[in-house]
Design an enzyme around this catalytic site. Structure first.
Site, mmCIF file in Angstrom:
data_model
loop_
_atom_site.group_PDB
_atom_site.id
_atom_site.type_symbol
_atom_site.label_atom_id
_atom_site.label_comp_id
_atom_site.label_asym_id
_atom_site.label_seq_id
_atom_site.Cartn_x
_atom_site.Cartn_y
_atom_site.Cartn_z
ATOM 1 N N HIS A 61 -12.318 -29.102 39.379
ATOM 2 C CA HIS A 61 -12.001 -28.217 38.694
ATOM 3 C C HIS A 61 -11.686 -27.865 37.164
ATOM 4 C CE1 HIS A 61 -12.600 -25.309 42.433
ATOM 5 N NE2 HIS A 61 -13.488 -24.707 41.964
ATOM 6 N N LYS A 93 -19.213 -23.986 39.780
ATOM 7 C CA LYS A 93 -20.064 -22.603 40.564
ATOM 8 C C LYS A 93 -20.631 -21.617 38.709
ATOM 9 C CE LYS A 93 -17.020 -22.426 43.944
ATOM 10 N NZ LYS A 93 -16.433 -22.815 43.527
ATOM 11 N N ASP A 96 -25.568 -17.766 35.596
ATOM 12 C CA ASP A 96 -25.895 -17.251 33.859
ATOM 13 C C ASP A 96 -27.141 -17.298 34.250
ATOM 14 O OD1 ASP A 96 -26.203 -15.366 32.011
ATOM 15 O OD2 ASP A 96 -23.571 -15.819 31.448
ATOM 16 N N TYR A 217 -9.887 -21.587 57.264
ATOM 17 C CA TYR A 217 -10.423 -23.070 57.697
ATOM 18 C C TYR A 217 -11.066 -22.935 59.356
ATOM 19 C CZ TYR A 217 -6.852 -24.130 52.952
ATOM 20 O OH TYR A 217 -6.552 -23.737 52.210
#
Length: 267
Positions: A61, A93, A96, A217
Site C-alpha cells: 500500500h 483498489k 472510479d 481472520y
C-alpha cells in the site's frame, strides 16, 4: 474449486502474469503473499528481504509510505523481487470511471503501472474500470500486467456479497487476459466457461481471530479448502514482536500443505 496443480494451470493460462505467478508458486513451493503495511521504505525493504525467500507475492500500500520515491523505494524493491523470485502486487483498489483510473494507475507520484505486476479494483463503477486500467497498463509498461477484481472482502459488515459479488464475477468475464482473478473468500467458479481465475484471500491468520477494527481472520486450511490459491498474510508475519523469518516459514508451510491436500498430493 480447482484441483489441478499450479504447474498444470500455468501451462494453460491465458494471462502471462498468471502463468508467471503460478509457475513461480510451483517452483518455489509457496502460495504465501506478504502484505506489508508499513510507513517507511526502509522497513518495507527490510521486511521484503527477510520474507522474500518464503513468498510468491508481496503486497504493498504505497500511499501509506511517508518517504515513497521511485528511485529509493520501487527500484530496490524490484531488485529484491528479482533476488528472491517474487512478484509485486499494489493493493490500490481502484474505484472510479475509466479515464480517471487510467490516470491514477499510470501517472501521479506512484506510477503504479510501471512497476506493479498486479493491482486490483472494485466493480462498483462498472466495466469501464477494467478498460481504463488495461489501457494504462499497455501505455505505461512493456511488461505484462494483471488485474484482480474485488469480489468479497474479509472485513465485518462488508457490502461486497450476494448480487454485488455475482455482478463483479460477470464483469470479469469481459476480459480473459487482463483480469486474472479475484480478491475473495472462496472459489468464484468460471471453469465451465473457460476461465481459470486466481483467488487471493486476505484475512488469513493462524493465531488471531480479529483486530478490533472489523478484520476477521480465517485459518489457512479453511480458505484453501474453499478455493483460495494465494493466502494473504500481513500483521501475522511481523506484528506484536513476531519474527518475520519464523512466521514466513510457518505460513509458507501451512499454505503449501493445505494446497497439496486440496489437489490430492502429499508433501
Amino acid at each position: 474449486m480447482s484441483t489441478k496443480s499450479y504447474a498444470e494451470r500455468a501451462k494453460a493460462h491465458n494471462s502471462p502474469v498468471a502463468r508467471k505467478l503460478l509457475a513461480l508458486m510451483h517452483e518455489k513451493k509457496t502460495n504465501l503473499c506478504a502484505s506489508l503495511d508499513v510507513r517507511t521504505s526502509r522497513k518495507l525493504l527490510e521486511l521484503a528481504d527477510t520474507l522474500g525467500p518464503h513468498i510468491c507475492l508481496l503486497k504493498t500500500h504505497v500511499d501509506i509510505l511517508t518517504d515513497f520515491d521511485i528511485e529509493t523505494t520501487v527500484k530496490p524493491l524490484q531488485q529484491l523481487a528479482a533476488k528472491h523470485n517474487f512478484m509485486i502486487f499494489e493493493d490500490r483498489k481502484f474505484a472510479d470511471i475509466g479515464n480517471t483510473v487510467k490516470l491514477q494507475y499510470s501517472s501521479g507520484v506512484y506510477r503504479i503501472a510501471e512497476w506493479a505486476d498486479i493491482t486490483n479494483a472494485h466493480g462498483v463503477t462498472g466495466p469501464g474500470v477494467i478498460a481504463g486500467l488495461k489501457e494504462a497498463a499497455k501505455l505505461a509498461s512493456q511488461e505484462p500486467r494483471g488485474l484482480l477484481m474485488l469480489a468479497e472482502l474479509s472485513s465485518q459488515g462488508s457490502l461486497a456479497r450476494g448480487d454485488y459479488t455475482a455482478g463483479v464475477v460477470e464483469m470479469a468475464k469481459l476480459d480473459k487476459d487482463f483480469v486474472i482473478g479475484f480478491i475473495a473468500q472462496r472459489d468464484m467458479g468460471g471453469r465451465a466457461d473457460g476461465f481459470d481465475w486466481l483467488i487471493m484471500t486476505p484475512g488469513v491468520g493462524l493465531d488471531d481471530k480479529g483486530d478490533g477494527l472489523g478484520q476477521q481472520y480465517r485459518t489457512v486450511d479453511e480458505v484453501v479448502s474453499d478455493g483460495t490459491d494465494v493466502i494473504i498474510v500481513g500483521r501475522g508475519l511481523f506484528d506484536k514482536g513476531r519474527d518475520p523469518n519464523v512466521e514466513g516459514a510457518r505460513y509458507r508451510k501451512a499454505g503449501w500443505e493445505a494446497y497439496l491436500r486440496r489437489i490430492g498430493e502429499t508433501s
